[in-house]
Design an enzyme around this catalytic site. Structure first.
Site, short mmCIF file in Angstrom:
data_model
loop_
_atom_site.label_atom_id
_atom_site.label_comp_id
_atom_site.label_asym_id
_atom_site.label_seq_id
_atom_site.Cartn_x
_atom_site.Cartn_y
_atom_site.Cartn_z
N ASN A 68 -1.45 18.32 -21.08
CA ASN A 68 -1.73 17.38 -22.17
C ASN A 68 -1.79 18.06 -23.54
O ASN A 68 -2.19 17.44 -24.53
CB ASN A 68 -3.05 16.65 -21.91
N HIS A 126 -1.21 16.14 -26.74
CA HIS A 126 -1.15 14.71 -26.43
C HIS A 126 -2.32 13.90 -26.99
O HIS A 126 -2.19 12.70 -27.17
CB HIS A 126 -1.05 14.50 -24.91
N ARG A 144 0.80 -1.24 0.00
CA ARG A 144 0.00 0.00 0.00
C ARG A 144 0.83 1.28 0.00
O ARG A 144 0.35 2.34 0.39
CB ARG A 144 -0.98 0.03 1.18
N HIS A 171 -1.01 11.06 -29.00
CA HIS A 171 -1.17 9.67 -28.53
C HIS A 171 -1.75 8.80 -29.64
O HIS A 171 -1.39 7.63 -29.77
CB HIS A 171 -2.09 9.61 -27.31
N GLU A 185 8.52 17.94 -25.17
CA GLU A 185 7.82 18.25 -23.92
C GLU A 185 8.30 19.59 -23.35
O GLU A 185 7.53 20.33 -22.73
CB GLU A 185 8.01 17.13 -22.88
N LYS A 194 5.77 22.80 -14.82
CA LYS A 194 5.00 21.63 -14.42
C LYS A 194 4.71 21.65 -12.92
O LYS A 194 3.58 21.37 -12.49
CB LYS A 194 5.74 20.35 -14.79
N ARG A 197 -4.27 20.84 -14.49
CA ARG A 197 -3.26 19.86 -14.86
C ARG A 197 -3.48 19.33 -16.28
O ARG A 197 -2.55 18.87 -16.93
CB ARG A 197 -3.22 18.70 -13.85
N LYS A 242 2.55 11.14 -11.58
CA LYS A 242 1.77 10.20 -12.39
C LYS A 242 2.57 8.92 -12.55
O LYS A 242 3.71 8.94 -13.04
CB LYS A 242 1.49 10.79 -13.78
N GLU A 261 -5.32 16.04 -11.65
CA GLU A 261 -5.86 16.34 -12.98
C GLU A 261 -7.37 16.52 -13.02
O GLU A 261 -8.07 15.92 -13.83
CB GLU A 261 -5.41 15.26 -13.98
N HIS A 310 7.55 9.07 -28.32
CA HIS A 310 6.46 9.81 -27.66
C HIS A 310 6.51 11.30 -27.98
O HIS A 310 5.53 11.89 -28.44
CB HIS A 310 6.53 9.59 -26.14
#
Lengths: 361, 361
Positions: free
Chosen positions: A240, A243, A118, A247, A181, A222, A236, A139, A232, A260
């Site tokens: 993206n 993206h 956990r 993507h 990025e 960031k 946030r 993330k 997000e 990427h």
């Protein structure tokens, strides 16, 4: 250079610079002495290239677990295997994980840390330009056979240590990918910085000091956003930019073939075209930006390999999609992002414009 | 009855009572209308026994996914399968999961909710007495072949809805098992409540109103602790009273043969004996408590099936073990728990005392 990141769940620092590894580690002395075991998770490529520098500058006893490189690292199977490894090593809640590698290693190691018993502490130690982005903000994720990054958690590291010495072994493609990025961070925050980038050297030929400054600047952008919205729900999403379409290109091409960041750069052009429609971005800027991206070798020929219909399937899988409705991050003006719902038909029209523009330049 | 739970990450309410399902669901109307899809995760036993009452009182459109019952539900394979199911259902970040079942269903469904697309909302709807405990507090987990509950997350539900109508289908063994956690909640919080339990009816024969009161009381104890310490850094450890030795018995017997709560009851006796040594609990109380537990049919014969050496392996796997050192929750006096490091040799001596005491009564 040190950049603080303060999220509701946890505060930590990003240390970035050349040759700072030993110093930055020593600054976290308490974290290391508190740990009953230190486990370095890395991949075969990184370990081959970086082992000697790492070992020469890591002043604590550690165990290393070398994983397959690339997206294999983020498979369900590898996730299970790493958990097995930690259990066999008798790791406890006081054990410390070091995520040493690029984005895939960071994502996998972070998700392992988030879920082993956990949650146990971990440090991000990125080795690529791309990972200046993914290592900050908490993330973490693994891939599912039905979608990339579909299983994961928001889980913040104890620290991010980014020694740009590690960047020496990157290929030109990896530098280009990572810089997309950085450029995205500029686009969502600072028109003047964007100018500087557009007027500057090729992104694969930046002097080391300038590169370090740009990376620190990107991390700062960031960090500011993540502090406002860790999970997000709102701002946030701005991160993206580029993206959603990116993507889709990345997924359609099969992960790895178009890197990427290369795909994100294609997505950025798509977003600029959409921003002309929904914001105040002018077409001259979009063309100038596309020219800059092409000069820098971003592989726009990838777009022609797929029809819009082929991309649609991937567009609709986007995690930001609400109730099946597409959401894009767009720019009101350069440096001013906003979120916009866009109909699939409108996307089709922009896709057509993109293809026409690419044929033209 | 409504019990608020306020953790740093998230606040929510536990609603408990007989026949309250529809009303409690309607009180969460916003949560349901906000969801783009409602997925009920349950197991085959629960669904067979409860489907008609559930459907008659669930006023929203939902999809149901029925999983294997018992610990199989918490396997890595089932975890992956449920993620696949959600992806195939095109669930998004706005989809809502209902964990409808006992502790295993709640643990698995909670961990799926915690990690699907980095976290989506879920509601705990426990159907057993045991789950009055596990459904509150945000502990979620699946099993690894090398250890139970080794992979998981702290992730709070949006609400807990506990309609005790569901308890009708429980076997006597399940009631007995669940009541052990209620008794544990009494032991760590309230000497007078312990007296009431010791002097009261058999735990499997409690009048429904009294049972509901006891469950609410237990949830209140847990909520108060979880509010102070969501991620088990300090006082939350108190909830593990009886669990260290209990887990060892449960694991040695093979999960399921001795029910979780039955094993915890054996662990509670072990903790009382240790509390005589490290706290001020007197031996007369321990004997009286053991007598009560035996009268109530808790299966102490399980202890004789294993040697202390066989149990040691499991004792050392406890997640609370720091640096390989055993940690027990003990009682200073009834209602006053504390955490104590205990050497393995001291455990061996208490294990010997336990066996002697069992031979004697």
């Amino acid at each position: 250079m040190e950049i603080p990141v303060k999220t509701p769940s946890h505060s930590y620092a990003v240390t970035i610079g050349k040759g700072i590894l030993r110093e930055a580690l020593t600054a976290q002395h308490d974290l290391f002495t508190k740990a009953d075991k230190i486990i370095v998770l890395t991949d075969e490529n990184v370990w081959t290239a970086q082992q000697s520098y790492f070992e020469a500058n890591f002043p604590y006893i550690f165990e290393v677990h070398v994983m397959p490189a690339g997206e294999k690292c983020k498979s369900f199977e590898n996730y299970n295997e790493v958990q097995t490894y930690l259990l066999k090593q008798k790791c406890t809640r006081k054990s410390l994980i070091i995520a040493f590698g690029g984005g895939a290693v960071g994502d996998l190691a972070g998700f392992v840390a988030a879920t082993y018993m956990r949650g146990i502490p971990f440090i991000q130690m990125p080795t690529t330009i791309l990972a200046h982005d993914s290592a900050v903000g908490g993330k973490t994720a693994i891939n599912h056979e039905l979608g990339k990054n579909m299983i994961g958690a928001f889980y913040q590291p104890e620290a991010v240590i980014f020694d740009i010495t590690f960047l020496h072994s990157l290929s030109e493609k990896e530098v280009r990918s990572g810089m997309a990025e950085v450029i995205k961070h500029a686009l969502i925050s600072d028109a003047q910085w964007v100018e500087e980038l557009l007027e500057g050297d090729h992104v694969t030929e930046l002097p080391e000091d300038l590169l370090a400054n740009y990376l620190a600047h990107g991390i700062q952008v960031k960090a500011t956003i993540v502090e406002q919205d860790e999970t997000e729900q709102s701002v946030r999403k701005y991160l993206n930019l580029g993206h959603t379409y990116g993507h889709a290109i990345e997924a359609a091409a099969g992960y790895g073939r178009v890197a990427h960041g290369e795909a994100v750069m294609i997505g950025l052009i798509f977003s600029l075209l959409l921003s002309e429609k929904f914001g105040k971005v002018n077409h001259q800027f979009t063309k100038r930006f596309l020219h800059f991206a092409m000069e820098n070798g971003y592989p726009f020929e990838a777009v022609r390999e797929f029809t819009f219909e082929q991309l649609t399937e991937y567009l609709l899988k986007d995690k930001k999609a609400d109730y099946g409705q597409l959401q894009f991050v767009l720019l009101e003006t350069i440096g001013q992002p906003f979120v916009q719902k866009v109909e699939l038909e409108q996307c089709r029209e922009i896709d057509r414009q993109l293809r026409a523009l690419l044929a033209e330049v």
